[in-house]
Each structure stands twice: as structure tokens, then as C-alpha cells.
Design a protein around this motif. Structure first.
Motif, PDB file in Angstrom:
ATOM      1  N   MET A   1      48.522  41.599  72.419  1.00  0.00           N
ATOM      2  CA  MET A   1      47.525  42.753  72.629  1.00  0.00           C
ATOM      3  C   MET A   1      48.699  43.331  73.337  1.00  0.00           C
ATOM      4  SD  MET A   1      43.732  43.909  74.295  1.00  0.00           S
ATOM      5  CE  MET A   1      43.642  45.334  73.949  1.00  0.00           C
ATOM      6  N   ASP A   2      49.259  44.368  74.163  1.00  0.00           N
ATOM      7  CA  ASP A   2      50.313  44.841  74.671  1.00  0.00           C
ATOM      8  C   ASP A   2      49.520  44.805  76.325  1.00  0.00           C
ATOM      9  OD1 ASP A   2      51.935  46.052  75.732  1.00  0.00           O
ATOM     10  OD2 ASP A   2      51.232  48.280  75.667  1.00  0.00           O
ATOM     11  N   GLU A   3      50.546  43.782  77.735  1.00  0.00           N
ATOM     12  CA  GLU A   3      50.124  43.881  78.810  1.00  0.00           C
ATOM     13  C   GLU A   3      49.711  44.990  79.152  1.00  0.00           C
ATOM     14  OE1 GLU A   3      48.962  40.748  79.981  1.00  0.00           O
ATOM     15  OE2 GLU A   3      49.512  40.063  78.349  1.00  0.00           O
ATOM     16  N   ALA A   4      50.303  46.446  79.537  1.00  0.00           N
ATOM     17  CA  ALA A   4      49.740  47.413  79.949  1.00  0.00           C
ATOM     18  C   ALA A   4      48.374  47.967  79.337  1.00  0.00           C
ATOM     19  CB  ALA A   4      51.464  48.382  79.431  1.00  0.00           C
ATOM     20  N   LEU A   5      48.599  47.306  78.175  1.00  0.00           N
ATOM     21  CA  LEU A   5      46.766  48.056  77.440  1.00  0.00           C
ATOM     22  C   LEU A   5      45.743  47.734  78.569  1.00  0.00           C
ATOM     23  CD1 LEU A   5      45.222  50.306  75.865  1.00  0.00           C
ATOM     24  CD2 LEU A   5      45.616  48.847  73.565  1.00  0.00           C
ATOM     25  N   LYS A   6      46.267  46.039  78.529  1.00  0.00           N
ATOM     26  CA  LYS A   6      45.087  45.509  78.580  1.00  0.00           C
ATOM     27  C   LYS A   6      45.221  45.327  79.942  1.00  0.00           C
ATOM     28  CE  LYS A   6      44.455  40.322  78.557  1.00  0.00           C
ATOM     29  NZ  LYS A   6      45.158  38.866  77.873  1.00  0.00           N
ATOM     30  N   SER A   7      46.080  46.093  80.994  1.00  0.00           N
ATOM     31  CA  SER A   7      46.036  45.762  82.712  1.00  0.00           C
ATOM     32  C   SER A   7      44.793  47.206  82.479  1.00  0.00           C
ATOM     33  CB  SER A   7      47.169  46.177  82.905  1.00  0.00           C
ATOM     34  OG  SER A   7      47.071  46.828  83.654  1.00  0.00           O
ATOM     35  N   GLU A   8      45.421  48.359  81.713  1.00  0.00           N
ATOM     36  CA  GLU A   8      44.676  50.055  81.492  1.00  0.00           C
ATOM     37  C   GLU A   8      43.051  49.820  81.587  1.00  0.00           C
ATOM     38  OE1 GLU A   8      44.653  53.785  82.944  1.00  0.00           O
ATOM     39  OE2 GLU A   8      45.744  52.369  82.986  1.00  0.00           O
ATOM     40  N   LEU A   9      42.953  48.553  80.714  1.00  0.00           N
ATOM     41  CA  LEU A   9      41.594  48.747  79.600  1.00  0.00           C
ATOM     42  C   LEU A   9      40.249  47.952  80.702  1.00  0.00           C
ATOM     43  CD1 LEU A   9      42.130  48.134  76.354  1.00  0.00           C
ATOM     44  CD2 LEU A   9      40.743  49.583  77.174  1.00  0.00           C
ATOM     45  N   SER A  10      41.932  46.791  81.756  1.00  0.00           N
ATOM     46  CA  SER A  10      40.385  46.067  82.615  1.00  0.00           C
ATOM     47  C   SER A  10      40.532  46.728  84.119  1.00  0.00           C
ATOM     48  CB  SER A  10      41.317  45.396  82.657  1.00  0.00           C
ATOM     49  OG  SER A  10      42.129  45.348  84.072  1.00  0.00           O
ATOM     50  N   LYS A  11      40.884  48.191  84.184  1.00  0.00           N
ATOM     51  CA  LYS A  11      40.486  48.803  85.274  1.00  0.00           C
ATOM     52  C   LYS A  11      39.480  49.751  85.191  1.00  0.00           C
ATOM     53  CE  LYS A  11      45.444  49.779  86.913  1.00  0.00           C
ATOM     54  NZ  LYS A  11      46.704  50.042  86.808  1.00  0.00           N
ATOM     55  N   GLN A  12      39.189  50.193  83.305  1.00  0.00           N
ATOM     56  CA  GLN A  12      37.883  51.022  82.659  1.00  0.00           C
ATOM     57  C   GLN A  12      36.778  49.319  82.152  1.00  0.00           C
ATOM     58  OE1 GLN A  12      38.299  54.462  82.916  1.00  0.00           O
ATOM     59  NE2 GLN A  12      40.721  54.070  83.180  1.00  0.00           N
ATOM     60  N   GLY A  13      36.435  48.816  83.594  1.00  0.00           N
ATOM     61  CA  GLY A  13      35.844  47.536  82.970  1.00  0.00           C
ATOM     62  C   GLY A  13      35.696  47.051  81.754  1.00  0.00           C
ATOM     63  N   VAL A  14      36.793  47.047  80.564  1.00  0.00           N
ATOM     64  CA  VAL A  14      36.701  46.874  80.063  1.00  0.00           C
ATOM     65  C   VAL A  14      37.570  45.434  79.398  1.00  0.00           C
ATOM     66  CG1 VAL A  14      36.747  46.961  77.177  1.00  0.00           C
ATOM     67  CG2 VAL A  14      36.464  48.564  78.783  1.00  0.00           C
TER      68      VAL A  14
END
Lengths: 204, 211
Positions: A1-14
Motif C-alpha cells: 500500500m502506498d505510504e502517502a495514501l496510508k498517511s492520508e487515510l490515518s488523518k481521516q481516522g481510517v
């Protein structure tokens, strides 16, 4: 999984993860060492497991008295030639995945007893060592550092692919030949499949 | 405590036929010792233990010593007739002294609080006649130490109740504390060799360069 996407999702609470991450996270935080010591390094190992240094912080406080329940062998102390077959046999009896920390000058090279007639010149001649700790004896902090190094190593292990660790390769050995007592030395003096004399660059 | 000369005289009187010899230690410690012949060693040991003035009931330490074969050079002057004229000739003779092994017992008295009296037993040679009588029947505490000497020096103790190797494994053939012991050639990895280790490591350098 893309690290940037992972980071972005975690900001959204996912919270996203992979099976590999969860698997390795669980493994690295419950490494149970085999409770055995060979010499003075064992005293430092015991100190590291007690309240002052508290190895329990890393999930490794349960020193198992049986190799069947242990994940980690801490070779703490001088391995004599008379003791080496028993150490290898204990390792063979541990279930996979299993790891070895060679603790102290004696376990990694023979240490001050290297030229003695009775001391094995490093347990890596018979066992695959994951982390070497220098020192005579190493302080408990050094053992903790080795432990964290091992945790990082476990964390980076792949579940699939050519780089996957030994315990996930069906044909890879999980047992190593136990050396026999010979007339003058252990037979064989080292495991040639495992150990080759490192090349030293010399001036002359 | 009596002097060693007095002990020697009384032991020889008490044990008929015993031949004792005082081995002088020239170092500042001046710990002279008693060399006992093997045939009477047990009787002399019993005398030392049971005699009322000595009561050496405690063998604190038993150790082995390896004395290699030595060559002593001697210059001998002799007169000979050469071409009808008598001349004085100097000759160098090389005398080979065979080596031997020794077991050394340090004896103390616990009731009389004196010691040590040092007792030496000597073997005939270092090879086929490396035997001395065991003193374990006299001092029980010598049992493991005599086993250790048997293991590391190869002295056979006649009369020992349980003479087996104690430190090395049973199939081991060498005696590592002997001066001519050669350890197995496992010098393939010596990162910082020097002196004797360097000599042993050098033959491995060629193989190392190839690898």
C-alpha cells in the motif's frame, strides 16, 4: 500500500494495515527467550530481565524453561567444546520461527579464552546467529539494544517472495547437525554450510 | 612445625625402606618439598597424616607438573695421547635427561593449624610409565583433583577408586596441559593475530585470499 495514501487515510481516522504488519507486530512483541546461561554473561542477562532494566517492556519477560516453548536463544557466556553439542541440540528442539542472540565476547568469538584448548571459537560456527553483542560482559543496555535490533529484524521480514525468512521456506533446514566429540576436537569443527572464515583485508 | 629435614628423618625412620629427598625451591618463597619414592608413597602419606606432631589431615591442593626432556651440555677435560704427545682435550658432552611428570600435594593440618608440607610424586617418564600411586585412599579430597591431573596431564594414579576424565569428554585422546600439546588447527579466522597465534594463522592466509 502506498505510504502517502496510508498517511492520508490515518488523518481521516481510517487505520489501514497489512497482514504482514500485524503478524510481525505480534511476533516481535512476544519473543520468549530460552532460560539458560553458560557463564558470567548470564548474570547480565538475568539483570536485564529484572525490574531495573525490565525486559518485560519488550514482551520478552517470559523466560521459558523448555526449548519447545521458546522463540529466542540467548547464548550468554563461554561455549566450551564439551557444551557445544548440547547448545546445538537445544536449538534444534526449538520450534520455528527461532532466533539466536550471541551475547558477549566468548559467544561471538571465544573471547579471552579463544586460544584455549576447550573453548569453541564462536557459536556462529554451528548456529545461525541473528544478533552479535560484543562486550565482556555486555551491559544489560547492550542486551536491550540487541533485542531491539532483533525486533527490527523481525519487523522487516516478508511473508512471501524470495526474501522471506527461513521458517517460511519449506525446504530450508530448521535443524543443524549436532557436532560429535572426537579424539582431538569436535567433529566437524564447524558447520561448513553455515560458517566460512570471514575474509580479512591485510596490509602485507 | 618441624623443619623439613626433621620430617624427612622421622618419616624414613617410621617407614622402613622409604627414600625421601628434599627438593629445594631456590625462589624467595623457599617452599621446599619432599620427593617420595612411589613404592612407599602411600605409607609415607599415612605417616604424615597420622603422626601426632604433624597430623596433616588436609590435602588442600593437588597439582600436576610437566617436565620435558632436557639436554644438559657438559664440558669435560681429559688427557689423551695424540701422536705420542699427551694433550688436554676439552669435550662437550650432551647428556639427555628424560622428562617426567609430577603430582604435587599441598598438605595442611587443621587441628594443629600448620602447613603447608609439600609432597611430590614423580613418574618414571612422560610416555609409557606415567604412573604414580594414588593418595586418594589417604586424603579423600584428592579424588577429583587426581582425576583432573589424569585428564589434563595423563598421569595414571594407581589405586584411584574412579579414574576417569573429569573436564574433557571420554573419547578425548590428548592431555591439554602437557607442554607438548598441540591444539587442533582451527586458526582460520584470526583478525588480530600475533606471536604464536600468527604462526598458526599464516598457513590459512592463502586459502583466505582465494575465498
Amino acid at each position: 500500500m502506498d505510504e502517502a495514501l496510508k498517511s492520508e487515510l490515518s488523518k481521516q481516522g481510517v487505520f489501514t494495515t497489512t497482514l504482514e504488519d500485524v503478524y510481525n507486530w505480534g511476533r516481535r512483541n512476544s519473543v520468549w527467550p530460552l532460560s539458560f546461561g553458560l557463564a558470567c554473561c548470564a548474570i547480565e542477562m538475568i539483570a536485564a530481565s529484572m525490574a531495573r532494566w525490565d525486559l518485560a517492556r519488550f514482551g520478552a519477560e517470559v523466560f521459558r524453561p523448555s526449548p519447545r516453548q521458546a522463540d529466542l536463544m540467548i547464548v550468554a557466556g563461554t561455549v566450551t567444546k564439551k557444551m557445544a553439542p548440547q547448545v546445538v541440540r537445544l536449538y534444534n528442539q526449538m520450534p520455528e520461527p527461532k532466533y539466536v542472540i550471541a551475547m558477549g565476547a566468548c559467544a561471538i568469538s571465544g573471547g579471552p579464552f579463544k586460544q584455549g584448548y576447550n573453548v569453541l571459537k564462536g557459536i556462529d560456527r554451528y548456529l545461525p546467529v541473528d544478533v552479535h553483542i560484543p562486550g565482556c560482559p555486555p551491559r544489560p543496555e547492550a542486551l536491550l539494544h540487541a533485542f531491539m535490533t532483533l525486533q527490527r529484524k523481525i519487523d522487516g521480514q516478508k511473508l512471501t517472495g524470495p526474501l522471506r525468512p527461513r521458517h517460511l521456506v519449506a525446504e530450508a533446514p530448521s535443524e543443524f547437525p549436532v557436532p560429535q566429540y572426537g579424539g582431538h576436537d569436535l567433529v566437524p569443527p564447524n558447520n561448513p554450510a553455515l560458517w566460512h572464515a570471514p575474509v580479512v583485508a591485510r596490509k602485507d | 612445625m618441624e623443619t623439613l629435614e626433621q620430617i624427612k628423618a622421622r618419616a624414613e625412620a617410621a617407614v622402613p625402606g622409604a627414600k625421601l629427598e628434599i627438593v629445594v625451591n631456590a625462589s624467595p618463597s623457599a617452599q621446599h618439598s619432599l620427593l617420595v619414592d612411589n613404592a612407599h608413597a602411600a605409607a609415607v602419606a599415612r605417616f604424615l597424616r597420622d603422626d601426632g606432631q604433624l597430623r596433616l589431615d588436609y590435602a588442600s591442593n593437588v597439582s600436576g607438573v610437566d617436565w620435558l626432556d632436557t639436554v644438559v651440555k657438559q664440558t669435560v677435560k681429559s688427557k689423551r695421547l695424540i701422536d705420542g704427545v699427551e694433550k688436554e682435550i676439552e669435550e662437550t658432552l650432551e647428556i639427555k635427561k628424560p622428562g617426567y611428570l609430577e603430582a604435587v600435594y599441598h598438605l595442611y593440618s587443621t587441628p594443629l593449624k600448620h602447613g603447608p608440607v609439600i609432597l611430590r610424586l614423580r613418574t618414571e617418564n612422560r610416555t609409557d610409565q606415567a604412573r604414580v600411586p594414588s593418595l586418594t585412599p589417604v586424603w579423600r579430597g584428592a579424588e577429583f583433583q587426581e582425576r583432573e591431573i589424569f585428564d589434563l596431564f595423563g598421569i595414571v594414579f594407581d589405586g584411584h577408586p574412579d579414574l576417569r576424565r573429569i573436564l574433557m569428554w571420554d573419547g578425548f585422546q590428548d592431555h591439554p596441559m602437557r607442554k607438548d600439546y598441540v591444539e587442533p588447527d582451527d586458526y582460520e579466522y584470526e583478525p588480530t593475530p600475533h606471536d604464536a597465534v600468527l604462526e598458526r594463522a599464516k598457513p590459512h592466509y592463502a586459502a583466505e585470499a582465494k575465498a
